[in-house]
Design an enzyme around this catalytic site. Structure first.
Site, PDB file in Angstrom:
ATOM      1  N   ARG A 150      11.210   4.853   5.422  1.00 17.06           N
ATOM      2  CA  ARG A 150      10.397   5.149   4.252  1.00 17.06           C
ATOM      3  C   ARG A 150       9.031   5.658   4.728  1.00 17.06           C
ATOM      4  O   ARG A 150       8.559   5.246   5.796  1.00 17.06           O
ATOM      5  CB  ARG A 150      10.199   3.872   3.413  1.00 17.06           C
ATOM      6  CG  ARG A 150       9.488   4.131   2.099  1.00 17.06           C
ATOM      7  CD  ARG A 150       9.137   2.842   1.339  1.00 17.06           C
ATOM      8  NE  ARG A 150       8.509   3.170   0.057  1.00 17.06           N
ATOM      9  CZ  ARG A 150       7.787   2.326  -0.671  1.00 17.06           C
ATOM     10  NH1 ARG A 150       7.616   1.081  -0.263  1.00 17.06           N
ATOM     11  NH2 ARG A 150       7.263   2.714  -1.805  1.00 17.06           N
ATOM     12  N   HIS A 151       8.418   6.520   3.923  1.00 16.80           N
ATOM     13  CA  HIS A 151       7.069   6.993   4.246  1.00 16.80           C
ATOM     14  C   HIS A 151       6.094   5.815   4.321  1.00 16.80           C
ATOM     15  O   HIS A 151       6.401   4.709   3.875  1.00 16.80           O
ATOM     16  CB  HIS A 151       6.605   7.979   3.169  1.00 16.80           C
ATOM     17  CG  HIS A 151       6.664   7.375   1.800  1.00 16.80           C
ATOM     18  ND1 HIS A 151       5.729   6.473   1.349  1.00 16.80           N
ATOM     19  CD2 HIS A 151       7.583   7.499   0.815  1.00 16.80           C
ATOM     20  CE1 HIS A 151       6.057   6.079   0.140  1.00 16.80           C
ATOM     21  NE2 HIS A 151       7.180   6.677  -0.222  1.00 16.80           N
ATOM     22  N   ARG A 175       0.949   4.814   0.496  1.00 18.51           N
ATOM     23  CA  ARG A 175       0.579   5.986  -0.303  1.00 18.51           C
ATOM     24  C   ARG A 175      -0.246   5.554  -1.512  1.00 18.51           C
ATOM     25  O   ARG A 175      -0.301   4.377  -1.856  1.00 18.51           O
ATOM     26  CB  ARG A 175       1.834   6.722  -0.786  1.00 18.51           C
ATOM     27  CG  ARG A 175       2.741   5.860  -1.653  1.00 18.51           C
ATOM     28  CD  ARG A 175       3.540   6.665  -2.644  1.00 18.51           C
ATOM     29  NE  ARG A 175       4.607   5.894  -3.265  1.00 18.51           N
ATOM     30  CZ  ARG A 175       4.433   4.921  -4.153  1.00 18.51           C
ATOM     31  NH1 ARG A 175       3.213   4.574  -4.525  1.00 18.51           N
ATOM     32  NH2 ARG A 175       5.461   4.279  -4.669  1.00 18.51           N
ATOM     33  N   ARG A 202       4.200  13.358   1.368  1.00 22.11           N
ATOM     34  CA  ARG A 202       4.073  12.062   2.038  1.00 22.11           C
ATOM     35  C   ARG A 202       5.173  11.807   3.066  1.00 22.11           C
ATOM     36  O   ARG A 202       4.941  11.123   4.063  1.00 22.11           O
ATOM     37  CB  ARG A 202       4.021  10.919   1.023  1.00 22.11           C
ATOM     38  CG  ARG A 202       5.217  10.785   0.099  1.00 22.11           C
ATOM     39  CD  ARG A 202       5.031   9.601  -0.853  1.00 22.11           C
ATOM     40  NE  ARG A 202       6.087   9.474  -1.842  1.00 22.11           N
ATOM     41  CZ  ARG A 202       6.097  10.111  -3.016  1.00 22.11           C
ATOM     42  NH1 ARG A 202       5.109  10.932  -3.321  1.00 22.11           N
ATOM     43  NH2 ARG A 202       7.094   9.934  -3.864  1.00 22.11           N
ATOM     44  N   ASP A 238      11.873   4.763  -0.488  1.00 25.50           N
ATOM     45  CA  ASP A 238      12.517   3.454  -0.653  1.00 25.50           C
ATOM     46  C   ASP A 238      13.846   3.601  -1.390  1.00 25.50           C
ATOM     47  O   ASP A 238      14.810   2.904  -1.081  1.00 25.50           O
ATOM     48  CB  ASP A 238      11.588   2.425  -1.310  1.00 25.50           C
ATOM     49  CG  ASP A 238      11.222   2.741  -2.734  1.00 25.50           C
ATOM     50  OD1 ASP A 238      11.518   3.861  -3.191  1.00 25.50           O
ATOM     51  OD2 ASP A 238      10.634   1.863  -3.406  1.00 25.50           O
TER      52      ASP A 238
END
Ligand SMILES: *[C@@H]1O[C@H](CO)[C@@H](O)[C@H](O)[C@H]1NC(C)=O
Ligand SMILES: *[C@@H]1O[C@H](CO)[C@@H](O)[C@H](O)[C@H]1NC(C)=O
Ligand SMILES: *[C@@H]1O[C@H](CO)[C@@H](O)[C@H](O)[C@H]1NC(C)=O
Ligand SMILES: *[C@@H]1O[C@H](CO)[C@@H](O)[C@H](O)[C@H]1NC(C)=O
Length: 424
Positions: free
Chosen positions: A38-39, A42, A109, A287
């Site tokens: 996942r990034h 944010r 992102r 996610d």
């Protein structure tokens, strides 16, 4: 197969074969790795009408809603460094394009996250590298509307809708929802949003906004007590469970996380079969991607993956075996959702420890798209070649192509593609 060696045993023992566990296998050298992450941290995706911090958003998150923060960059750099230490002996010291393939969804992102991660993984991309020696690492992507691998056609897929309806009409779901009606009515009043009778994703967005604000030092409004946050988390878990869990979790997975799982297995098979030097594939996503993958693996446990959470697939050759055959390869899974400790080893349900590839394929088959096509539109999918080792990739490509052709006819708006409202 893992138990091939048993064929040398006396006939009497052969009768006992079904009783013998194929496990444990001695783990041998790593041959291939796939990671899906996942990034990083944010900005919130949205605000709400009564948000007291509307004005502050531009100050706290100057890059705007949904964008990666400095903290998110740091988390990915850290994850990249972790991958470097874990695969120090496996990967070449510097990036080689034939060895490592990186793909991201087409979001700022996730693209930035992939780059930050690679800066931790490869010394030549590291921050502070002398300019003459500095090299960025390529990250591949496809347009959001064409991404069938890391974002899922849930909204636009009639079959997925049916499955979702079945889940949300189930007595358990309805009972839980009714229990939250007063809560949601109250939340409507304090947020100014419409929530009752709306997709639960909306309630999740409120939670997301609050969590992001809290994490960045903004005081929460008085109604946003820890209890309210907990209830919102429970509501969100109910929503996620309906999307990736029972009933018919495997069929849902065929339309979502099973596609990515299939691609990872196909990436490995193709590399093995063609003798490619490919060692690692990296997928930078959301996610929702991890949740769908967990659903496909039967490993969703009610926890939402935190920022920079990473699910890894490690393919190893069994010890003492020169054979390239997939039957002698095992897959071990790990989940890194906490950078302060060792990653958690995970087991595929029904296959404890390192799982022989053939068994892994067999156990995950119901959750992966069938060879005749992703059944998004019932029985109208065109047939594709049967999936044996080489055509597996071709099959997956054909399936994806069929899907994009079929779905391309529908007028897709970005919102139609979103995994329960959009990847986060
Ligand atoms: C919430 O309810 C109070 C009293 O019932 C009302 O005065 C107020 O306008 C409501 N707020 C919103 C945002 O609907
Ligand atoms: C991995 O599989 C995906 C989906 O089939 C494909 O798009 C990608 O090119 C593959 N990557 C490699 C390096 O084989
Ligand atoms: C696996 O390894 C054994 C030797 O360890 C070998 O005889 C066999 O052919 C290999 N392949 C399969 C599919 O079992
Ligand atoms: C990590 O995942 C495990 C297993 O799902 C869970 O028990 C644990 O609470 C998670 N930790 C964090 C920090 O999310």
């Amino acid at each position: 197969m893992a138990w091939t060696g048993f064929w040398g045993l006396p006939a009497g023992l052969l009768l006992l074969l079904p009783l013998l566990q194929p496990q444990p296998l001695t783990e041998g050298p790593l041959v291939f790795v796939a990671v899906v992450f996942r990034h990083g941290d944010r900005a919130p995706l949205a605000s709400y009408p009564t948000d007291p911090h509307k004005e502050a958003i531009a100050a706290v998150w100057p890059r705007g809603l949904g964008q990666l923060t400095g903290e998110g960059v740091r988390q990915q750099l850290e994850l990249g460094r972790f991958l470097r230490s874990r695969y120090e002996a496996f990967l070449s010291p510097e990036y080689r394009r034939e060895e490592v393939y990186v793909r991201s969804t087409d979001f700022d992102r996730t693209l930035e996250s992939a780059q930050a991660n690679l800066a931790g993984l490869f010394p030549e991309a590291a921050p502070g590298r002398p300019e003459a020696a500095w090299r960025p690492i390529p990250v591949h992507t496809v347009p959001i509307t064409e991404d069938k691998l890391l974002r899922f056609p849930m909204r636009s897929c009639p079959r997925y809708h049916e499955l979702l309806r079945e889940a949300t009409e189930a007595a358990e779901y309805q009972t839980a929802l009714e229990g939250w009606t007063d809560f949601l009515t109250h939340l409507e009043n304090v947020t100014g949003l419409l929530l009752v009778g709306e997709p639960l994703r909306r309630a999740w967005k409120v939670l997301d906004t609050l969590i992001c604000q809290q994490a960045h030092g903004l005081p929460l409004p008085s109604w946003a007590s820890p209890k309210v946050l907990r209830t919102l988390a429970q509501i969100s878990a109910l929503d996620i469970g309906a999307h990736v869990g029972p009933p018919r979790a495997a069929e849902k997975a065929q339309l979502t996380g099973g596609i990515l799982l299939d691609a990872i297995l196909a990436n490995f098979s193709r590399a093995q079969h063609l003798g490619l030097p490919l060692k690692m594939v990296m997928y930078s996503a959301h996610d929702s991607t991890l949740l769908a993958l967990q659903g496909a693996l039967g490993l969703y446990d009610g926890h939402t993956p935190p920022y920079a959470a990473c699910l890894g697939f490690e393919f190893r050759r069994c010890l003492g075996d020169p054979d390239e055959d997939a039957g002698n390869v095992t897959i071990s899974l790990f989940y890194r959702n906490d950078s302060t400790g060792l990653p958690l080893p995970l087991s595929l349900p029904g296959c404890p420890g390192a799982c022989p590839l053939a068994r892994f394929r067999q156990l995950t088959a119901p959750a992966r798209p069938p060879a005749h096509g992703v059944p998004c539109h019932g029985s109208h999918e065109p047939a594709t070649p049967a999936a044996t080792v080489v055509p597996l990739l071709a099959g997956a490509v054909a399936v994806l192509t069929a899907l994009s052709v079929g779905l391309g006819l529908l007028a897709w708006r970005p919102s139609c593609l979103r995994a329960w409202g959009g990847p986060v």
